[in-house]
Design a protein around this motif. Structure first.
Motif, PDB file in Angstrom:
ATOM      1  N   GLU A 130       0.670  -0.898  -0.250  1.00  0.00           N
ATOM      2  CA  GLU A 130      -0.363   0.067  -0.107  1.00  0.00           C
ATOM      3  C   GLU A 130       0.582   1.093  -0.106  1.00  0.00           C
ATOM      4  OE1 GLU A 130      -0.438  -2.265   1.366  1.00  0.00           O
ATOM      5  OE2 GLU A 130      -2.471  -3.727   0.742  1.00  0.00           O
ATOM      6  N   LYS A 131       1.394   1.051   0.807  1.00  0.00           N
ATOM      7  CA  LYS A 131       3.049   2.635   1.003  1.00  0.00           C
ATOM      8  C   LYS A 131       3.118   2.946  -0.929  1.00  0.00           C
ATOM      9  CE  LYS A 131       3.178   3.374   5.474  1.00  0.00           C
ATOM     10  NZ  LYS A 131       4.112   3.202   7.207  1.00  0.00           N
ATOM     11  N   ALA A 132       3.776   1.456  -1.085  1.00  0.00           N
ATOM     12  CA  ALA A 132       4.882   1.228  -2.243  1.00  0.00           C
ATOM     13  C   ALA A 132       4.076   1.898  -3.296  1.00  0.00           C
ATOM     14  CB  ALA A 132       5.403  -0.465  -2.782  1.00  0.00           C
ATOM     15  N   PHE A 133       2.501   1.477  -3.341  1.00  0.00           N
ATOM     16  CA  PHE A 133       1.710   1.965  -3.936  1.00  0.00           C
ATOM     17  C   PHE A 133       1.375   3.709  -4.278  1.00  0.00           C
ATOM     18  CE2 PHE A 133      -2.756   3.993  -4.837  1.00  0.00           C
ATOM     19  CZ  PHE A 133      -2.900   3.776  -6.444  1.00  0.00           C
ATOM     20  N   HIS A 134       1.185   4.055  -2.530  1.00  0.00           N
ATOM     21  CA  HIS A 134       1.551   5.243  -2.228  1.00  0.00           C
ATOM     22  C   HIS A 134       2.514   6.306  -2.810  1.00  0.00           C
ATOM     23  CE1 HIS A 134       1.151   9.283  -0.081  1.00  0.00           C
ATOM     24  NE2 HIS A 134       2.525   8.555   0.611  1.00  0.00           N
ATOM     25  N   TRP A 135       3.278   5.879  -3.154  1.00  0.00           N
ATOM     26  CA  TRP A 135       4.725   6.615  -2.972  1.00  0.00           C
ATOM     27  C   TRP A 135       4.857   6.527  -4.996  1.00  0.00           C
ATOM     28  CZ3 TRP A 135       6.048  10.479  -0.737  1.00  0.00           C
ATOM     29  CH2 TRP A 135       6.353  10.541   1.118  1.00  0.00           C
ATOM     30  N   TYR A 136       3.932   4.946  -5.194  1.00  0.00           N
ATOM     31  CA  TYR A 136       4.998   5.291  -6.714  1.00  0.00           C
ATOM     32  C   TYR A 136       3.714   6.006  -7.463  1.00  0.00           C
ATOM     33  CZ  TYR A 136       6.788   0.637  -7.303  1.00  0.00           C
ATOM     34  OH  TYR A 136       7.831  -0.466  -7.203  1.00  0.00           O
ATOM     35  N   GLN A 137       2.345   6.412  -7.150  1.00  0.00           N
ATOM     36  CA  GLN A 137       1.586   7.330  -7.093  1.00  0.00           C
ATOM     37  C   GLN A 137       2.324   9.177  -6.776  1.00  0.00           C
ATOM     38  OE1 GLN A 137      -2.193   7.762  -4.644  1.00  0.00           O
ATOM     39  NE2 GLN A 137      -3.683   7.942  -7.041  1.00  0.00           N
ATOM     40  N   LYS A 138       2.837   9.627  -5.785  1.00  0.00           N
ATOM     41  CA  LYS A 138       3.934  10.597  -5.899  1.00  0.00           C
ATOM     42  C   LYS A 138       4.148  11.272  -6.746  1.00  0.00           C
ATOM     43  CE  LYS A 138       2.480  13.357  -1.829  1.00  0.00           C
ATOM     44  NZ  LYS A 138       1.559  13.846  -2.041  1.00  0.00           N
ATOM     45  N   ALA A 139       4.936   9.897  -7.023  1.00  0.00           N
ATOM     46  CA  ALA A 139       6.129   9.867  -8.269  1.00  0.00           C
ATOM     47  C   ALA A 139       5.728  10.335  -9.236  1.00  0.00           C
ATOM     48  CB  ALA A 139       7.130   9.333  -8.139  1.00  0.00           C
ATOM     49  N   ALA A 140       4.272   9.065  -9.752  1.00  0.00           N
ATOM     50  CA  ALA A 140       3.946   9.345 -10.996  1.00  0.00           C
ATOM     51  C   ALA A 140       3.416  11.024 -11.488  1.00  0.00           C
ATOM     52  CB  ALA A 140       3.038   7.917 -10.944  1.00  0.00           C
ATOM     53  N   GLU A 141       2.572  11.285 -10.137  1.00  0.00           N
ATOM     54  CA  GLU A 141       2.451  12.739 -10.514  1.00  0.00           C
ATOM     55  C   GLU A 141       3.176  13.968 -10.038  1.00  0.00           C
ATOM     56  OE1 GLU A 141       0.550  12.790  -6.346  1.00  0.00           O
ATOM     57  OE2 GLU A 141      -1.666  11.694  -7.209  1.00  0.00           O
ATOM     58  N   LYS A 142       4.492  13.375 -10.152  1.00  0.00           N
ATOM     59  CA  LYS A 142       5.443  14.381 -10.109  1.00  0.00           C
ATOM     60  C   LYS A 142       6.144  13.876 -11.778  1.00  0.00           C
ATOM     61  CE  LYS A 142       6.391  16.328  -6.105  1.00  0.00           C
ATOM     62  NZ  LYS A 142       6.198  17.318  -6.132  1.00  0.00           N
ATOM     63  N   ASP A 143       5.343  13.433 -12.279  1.00  0.00           N
ATOM     64  CA  ASP A 143       5.855  13.082 -13.926  1.00  0.00           C
ATOM     65  C   ASP A 143       7.029  11.472 -13.926  1.00  0.00           C
ATOM     66  OD1 ASP A 143       3.869  14.452 -14.920  1.00  0.00           O
ATOM     67  OD2 ASP A 143       5.282  16.247 -15.395  1.00  0.00           O
ATOM     68  N   HIS A 144       7.167  11.291 -13.266  1.00  0.00           N
ATOM     69  CA  HIS A 144       8.089  10.307 -12.806  1.00  0.00           C
ATOM     70  C   HIS A 144       7.638   9.156 -13.302  1.00  0.00           C
ATOM     71  CE1 HIS A 144      11.339   6.901 -11.703  1.00  0.00           C
ATOM     72  NE2 HIS A 144      12.301   8.067 -11.016  1.00  0.00           N
ATOM     73  N   ILE A 145       8.013   8.674 -15.079  1.00  0.00           N
ATOM     74  CA  ILE A 145       7.830   7.852 -16.156  1.00  0.00           C
ATOM     75  C   ILE A 145       7.793   6.470 -15.476  1.00  0.00           C
ATOM     76  CG2 ILE A 145       8.522   6.443 -19.045  1.00  0.00           C
ATOM     77  CD1 ILE A 145       9.193   9.540 -19.054  1.00  0.00           C
ATOM     78  N   GLU A 146       9.259   5.783 -15.288  1.00  0.00           N
ATOM     79  CA  GLU A 146       8.947   4.747 -14.568  1.00  0.00           C
ATOM     80  C   GLU A 146       8.259   4.502 -12.917  1.00  0.00           C
ATOM     81  OE1 GLU A 146      10.675   0.791 -14.590  1.00  0.00           O
ATOM     82  OE2 GLU A 146      10.497   2.624 -15.925  1.00  0.00           O
ATOM     83  N   ALA A 147       7.930   5.709 -12.493  1.00  0.00           N
ATOM     84  CA  ALA A 147       6.786   5.279 -11.146  1.00  0.00           C
ATOM     85  C   ALA A 147       4.865   5.401 -12.089  1.00  0.00           C
ATOM     86  CB  ALA A 147       7.474   6.441 -10.582  1.00  0.00           C
ATOM     87  N   MET A 148       5.267   5.573 -13.082  1.00  0.00           N
ATOM     88  CA  MET A 148       3.933   5.879 -14.001  1.00  0.00           C
ATOM     89  C   MET A 148       3.780   4.093 -14.243  1.00  0.00           C
ATOM     90  SD  MET A 148       3.604   9.312 -16.550  1.00  0.00           S
ATOM     91  CE  MET A 148       4.894  10.709 -15.828  1.00  0.00           C
ATOM     92  N   ASN A 149       4.823   3.613 -14.794  1.00  0.00           N
ATOM     93  CA  ASN A 149       5.263   2.665 -14.887  1.00  0.00           C
ATOM     94  C   ASN A 149       4.822   1.340 -14.154  1.00  0.00           C
ATOM     95  OD1 ASN A 149       5.462   2.188 -18.364  1.00  0.00           O
ATOM     96  ND2 ASN A 149       7.274   2.857 -17.956  1.00  0.00           N
TER      97      ASN A 149
END
Length: 1055
Positions: free
Chosen positions: A772-791
């Motif tokens: 859940e926390k992994a998902f949370h931080w993937y989402q935070k990074a993706a929202e800042k346009d981190h491509i790998e986090a979006m993937n």
């Protein structure tokens, strides 16, 4: 004949050993007298003469003989008796000449009776010629006798007898005796005090021409003693004395006429008597006469005559005249200017004890005026003057001891002389003595004494002492802290016109220190100090006008005072004035003048101005663009200790292209700035150590400086520090600390850290696994346009990891990745949808612009279950992985031919072959992403057990040696992750670290980087493929109905 028995030192009779007396005349005694007389005893001679003249054996011849022998041996009584014999009063031959002779001899022995008799002889011409001079001489003899009684000389002191003989002398007409008698009456000596009789005899003596008596008579008239007070009569008698040639009285009379004392003021008569006295050789009046000529008092002004008489007085030893004569020579007044002669007379006056001359002489020695320069002699004369109590000169002595001029440096003696001067009331010395006590110079430091002398000096009006006294009260130095008293003294000195105090007083009102806060009064005193040309106050006054503090806001006046202060050399004002010109604040906008004042501030050492000047030169604002000068000012600011300039200079050396690039100098300035506490410099220095730029590679030092930067709050450094802890670089591997710093960095908004933190939670590295926390931080990074986090986020939605499975959101994030890849690939031409204006890709569409194709399957009216099963498998794979395939939406049927038609997404290019010309222009990172998508598509097919490992058929003949599709995905994913390292460090500084990337992986990626650089330098002029001119590789829209009858088509897509 009257006889007298001597009672002087007569020895006893040789026979009976008894003293000789008138009643004891034995034969033996007479014989003894004769024996003594014959042996030269004059008393014996005299007594023997008395015996023969009056005794039983009267014998006048023997009596005369022994009187004459005694007289010839100087016995004055014998002389007087011998006079009697010669005058014929005894039975002897009368001889008046001899009688006069022995009168004269007795008188010469001060025998008073003889003197009186002799006086009568000279006065009446008895026994000799009349002689008044000798009468006067005899009078003096009587006067002397009186004086002897008065003083007890040669006799017992007896004032009554003295008075008697004075009176006797007066009766005989002695003027001196009259004077003395007057004095005895005045003082009551030998008689009762009687001022009237004293005045009478003074007057009598004066009228007889006795000058001294005239002086006493003047005193009587002046003070009303024995007579009425009468100043006019004093002038009368002064005249009488002056006319008799007494030069001292001429001076007095001149002064009376000059000041109008006892007579009308008359400068001409004053001048006359000064002149008379001077011509009579009276040196004191020569000086006064010179003053008359100098100032034109009682005569015409005549500097030459003034000089003449000053010279005469000086040559006669008048020290004041020596001083003025020296000044005449110094200034060329009444004579030619002559410094040597001026020096000579200053020296003469100084040697005669004239203190002012000593001071001037010291100055002549200091500057070598009229003599050779001699600091030792200068010191000598300053010291002489100081020792004689010249207070001001004590300062000069202090300075000589303090600076070692003309003597050895000696703070103790300097202190001594300040103390002497202060104790003698010299207020300036009090102030300096306080400073000595404060600083412990020449004495032990004593703040209490310093305060005491500041207070004494302040009470005596020394303004600087008032300021220091205020400081003592403000800081509690040498006394209790008292802001009210501090304020009181500041106010006192400010009201006395001291501009520094005005400024401090203004600050007190501004800050409410020692008084109530009062911005209007603060403004008033700032204005007063500024109007007195105090530049510091101008700056504060400008601020008041700028901010409307204590007065109305007025930018024009603020500009005026900033300009005044800038013109007075205050660099801070220069900077603000430049800002005003730059922004048109309080004046018209003028970038040329802004540049001018920034340059002035920079030339005055203002580092901020230097940095701004750099920008002006770099861009060409207010001056021509000049990168060389921009670099020069960065270097000047850096050399002046400006941390920001050091950092920027280092960046210039690090990032500049061409020959000026210099990693060693970049490293040097990063290090200087870092050691001075510049956080970004610490971070850059760590990168230099990490990459071996400008210094040897040193991961320990890199770790150290990352850590220092982190301590100062540098967020990217936190990220790199976390990576070092994760990989064990420059420190022992520590996943807990890595997790801690990833978390800190992520909380500071760094998307790379958010992504790394998500991985930590996903893999349970440094913390417990938490999807859940992994998902949370993937989402935070993706929202800042981190491509790998979006993937990763899309994958989480695909697989339901850490969140509920959601294919729409997965699809959304896959779309975001596609858009982001296009954005970071400038060589890819992105077409926009005509309707929604969004990038038109194979994997993104909207309701308005949704484009599909209908693919007719010839001879498909009768489809078996096997065919339908294949489409079912395709659809299932499609559901498992959005955006990896051409989308299949369903099957319909042509109502005419009954052939089945597949409804599918429209691919613009039609085939992979048509995309190759664009793909060849992709960056290597984009190519890796594309490769990964292909592999992921194959992975879905393999995971659905729809096909065997295609790689086995394409690569190694030994299937065991070929990687599986999963292995391929992992390898390509690692490559892509490593590509992130180069993407986030695309500025070439490599500030960011990516965890778990070893050197081998970096080397592989470096090959991609170098190949990409080579490829970007080539011009692709033509397609890389040759296609048949009649071949079609694009899918058709149903509306286009491309029916071709041309040879080479094996099938036709029909409506």
């Amino acid at each position: 004949m009257e006889t007298k028995f001597s009672n002087l030192n007569i020895k006893n009779c040789l026979y009976c050993n008894k003293p000789f007396t008138k009643k004891l005349w034995c034969k033996e005694c007479i014989n003894s007298l004769e024996k003594l007389a014959e042996n030269g005893n004059k008393e014996a001679m005299f007594n023997l003469a008395i015996h023969y003249g009056n005794g039983m054996e009267k014998n006048l011849e023997k009596a005369y003989y022994w009187y004459q022998k005694a007289a010839e041996n100087g016995l004055k009584d014998a002389m007087l008796n011998l006079v009697i014999h010669y005058e014929g009063e005894e039975e002897t031959e009368k001889n008046l000449e001899k009688a006069f002779h022995w009168h004269q001899k007795a008188a010469e022995k001060d025998y008073i009776k003889a003197i009186i008799n002799l006086t009568i002889c000279y006065k009446n011409g008895k026994r000799t010629e009349k002689n008044l001079e000798k009468v006067f001489y005899c009078y003096k003899k009587v006067l002397i006798l009186a004086l002897r009684y008065e003083n007890g000389k040669g006799t017992v002191k007896n004032l009554e007898k003295a008075f008697y003989w004075y009176q006797k002398a007066v009766e005989n007409g002695n003027e001196e005796a009259m004077l003395t008698l007057a004095m005895r009456y005045e003082n009551g000596e030998g008689t009762e005090k009687d001022l009237e009789k004293a005045f009478y005899w003074y007057q009598k003596a004066a009228e007889n021409g006795f000058i001294i008596a005239m002086m006493y008579l003047i005193i009587c008239y002046k003070n009303g003693k024995g007579t009425e007070k009468n100043l006019e009569k004093t002038i009368y008698w002064y005249h009488k004395i002056a006319e008799s040639g007494i030069k001292e009285v001429m001076l007095i009379l001149a002064i009376r006429y000059e000041n109008g004392e006892g007579t009308e003021k008359n400068l001409e008569k004053a001048f006359y008597w000064y002149q008379k006295a001077a011509e009579n050789g009276y040196t004191d009046t020569m000086f006064n006469l010179a003053i008359c000529y100098e100032n034109g008092k009682g005569t015409e002004k005549n500097l030459e005559k003034a000089f003449y008489w000053y010279q005469k007085a000086a040559e006669n030893g008048i020290k004041e005249a020596m001083l003025i004569l020296a000044l005449c020579y110094e200034n060329g007044e009444g004579t030619e200017k002559n410094f040597e002669k001026a020096f000579y007379w200053f020296q003469k006056a100084a040697e005669n004890g004239f203190l002012i001359a000593m001071s001037i002489l010291a100055i002549y020695y200091i500057i070598g005026k009229g003599t050779e320069k001699n600091l030792e002699k200068a010191f000598y004369w300053y010291q002489k003057a100081a020792e004689n109590g010249v207070k001001k000169v004590m300062f000069n002595v202090v300075n000589r001891y303090y600076n070692g001029e003309g003597t050895e440096k000696n703070f103790e003696k300097a202190f001594y002389w300040y103390q002497k001067a202060a104790e003698n009331g010299v207020k300036e010395a009090m102030f300096n003595l306080a400073i000595y006590y404060k600083n412990g110079e020449g004495t032990e430091k004593n703040l209490g004494e310093a305060f005491h002398w500041y207070q004494k000096a302040a009470e005596n009006g020394v303004k600087e002492a008032m300021i220091n006294l205020a400081i003592c009260y403000e800081n509690g130095e040498g006394t209790e802290k008292n802001l009210e008293k501090a304020f009181y003294w500041l106010q006192k000195v400010a009201e006395n016109g001291i501009k520094e105090a005005m400024l401090i007083l203004a600050l007190c009102y501004e800050n409410g220190e020692g008084t109530e806060k009062h911005l209007e009064k603060a403004f008033y005193w700032f204005q007063k100090a500024a109007e007195n040309d105090y530049t510091d106050a101008m700056f504060n006054l400008a601020i008041c006008y700028e901010n409307g503090e204590g007065t109305e806001k007025n930018l024009d006046k603020a500009f005026y005072w900033y300009q005044k202060e800038a013109e007075n050399g205050i660099k801070e004002a220069m900077l603000i004035l430049a800002f005003y010109y730059e922004n048109g604040k309080g004046t018209e906008k003028n970038l040329d003048k802004a540049f001018y004042w920034y340059q002035k501030a920079a030339e005055n050492g203002f580092n901020i101005a230097m940095c701004i000047l750099v920008v002006y030169y770099e861009i060409g604002i207010g001056t021509e663009k000049n990168l060389g000068k921009a670099f020069y000012w960065y270097q000047k600011a850096a050399e002046n200790g400006n941390n920001e300039a050091m950092f920027n200079l280092a960046n210039r050396y690090y990032n500049v292209e061409g020959s000026e690039k210099n990693f060693e100098k970049a490293f040097y300035w990063y290090q200087k700035a870092a050691e001075n506490g510049h956080t970004d410099a610490m971070f850059s220095l760590a990168i230099c150590y990490k990459n071996g730029k400008g210094t040897e590679k040193n991961l320990d030092e890199a770790f150290y400086w990352y850590q220092k930067a982190v301590e100062n709050g540098h967020t990217v450094a936190m990220f790199n520090l976390a990576t070092y802890y994760k990989n064990g670089k420059g420190s022992e591997k520590n996943l807990d600390k890595a997790f801690y710093w990833y978390q800190k960095t992520a909380e500071n908004g760094i998307k790379e850290a958010m992504f790394s933190l998500a991985i930590c939670y996903y893999n349970g590295e440094g913390t417990e696994k938490n999807l859940e926390k992994a998902f949370h931080w993937y989402q935070k990074a993706a929202e800042k346009d981190h491509i790998e986090a979006m993937n990763k986020l899309a994958t989480c939605y695909d697989n339901g990891e850490g969140t509920e499975k959601n294919l729409e959101k997965a699809y959304y994030w896959h779309q975001k990745v596609a858009i982001s890849n296009n954005k970071v690939s400038p060589n890819t031409k992105v077409e926009l949808c005509n309707e929604c204006k969004q990038p038109d890709t194979d994997y993104q569409w909207c309701q308005q612009c949704y484009e599909v194709i209908l693919k007719t399957l010839n001879s498909s009216s009768n489809l078996n279950s096997k065919f339908l099963e294949e489409w079912k498998y395709h659809y299932n794979c499609q559901k498992k992985s959005f955006s990896k395939f051409i989308q299949f939406f369903g099957i319909t049927q042509d109502p005419n031919s009954l052939n089945y038609i597949v409804v599918m997404s429209y691919a613009k290019k039609g085939s992979l072959r048509k995309c190759l010309s664009d793909i060849i222009k992709f960056k290597w990172q984009d190519k890796l992403q594309l490769l990964k998508k292909i592999i992921l598509g194959l992975k879905v097919i393999h995971e659905s057990n729809l096909t065997h490992d295609l790689m086995k058929k394409c690569w190694d003949s030994n299937p065991a040696n070929r990687p599986t599709i999963i292995m391929l995905e992992n390898i390509i994913s690692e490559w892509i992750r490593c590509s992130d390292y180069y993407r986030i460090n695309r500025d070439g500084n490599y500030k960011f670290d990516v965890p778990n990337i070893d050197n081998q992986l970096k080397d592989i990626m470096l090959e991609f980087v170098m190949a990409n650089k080579s490829l970007s330098q080539e011009q692709v002029n033509s397609s890389i493929t040759q296609s048949h001119p009649q071949a079609h590789y694009t899918s058709r829209k149903l509306a286009e109905i491309l029916v071709q009858e041309t040879q080479g088509f094996e099938c036709v897509i029909e409506d």
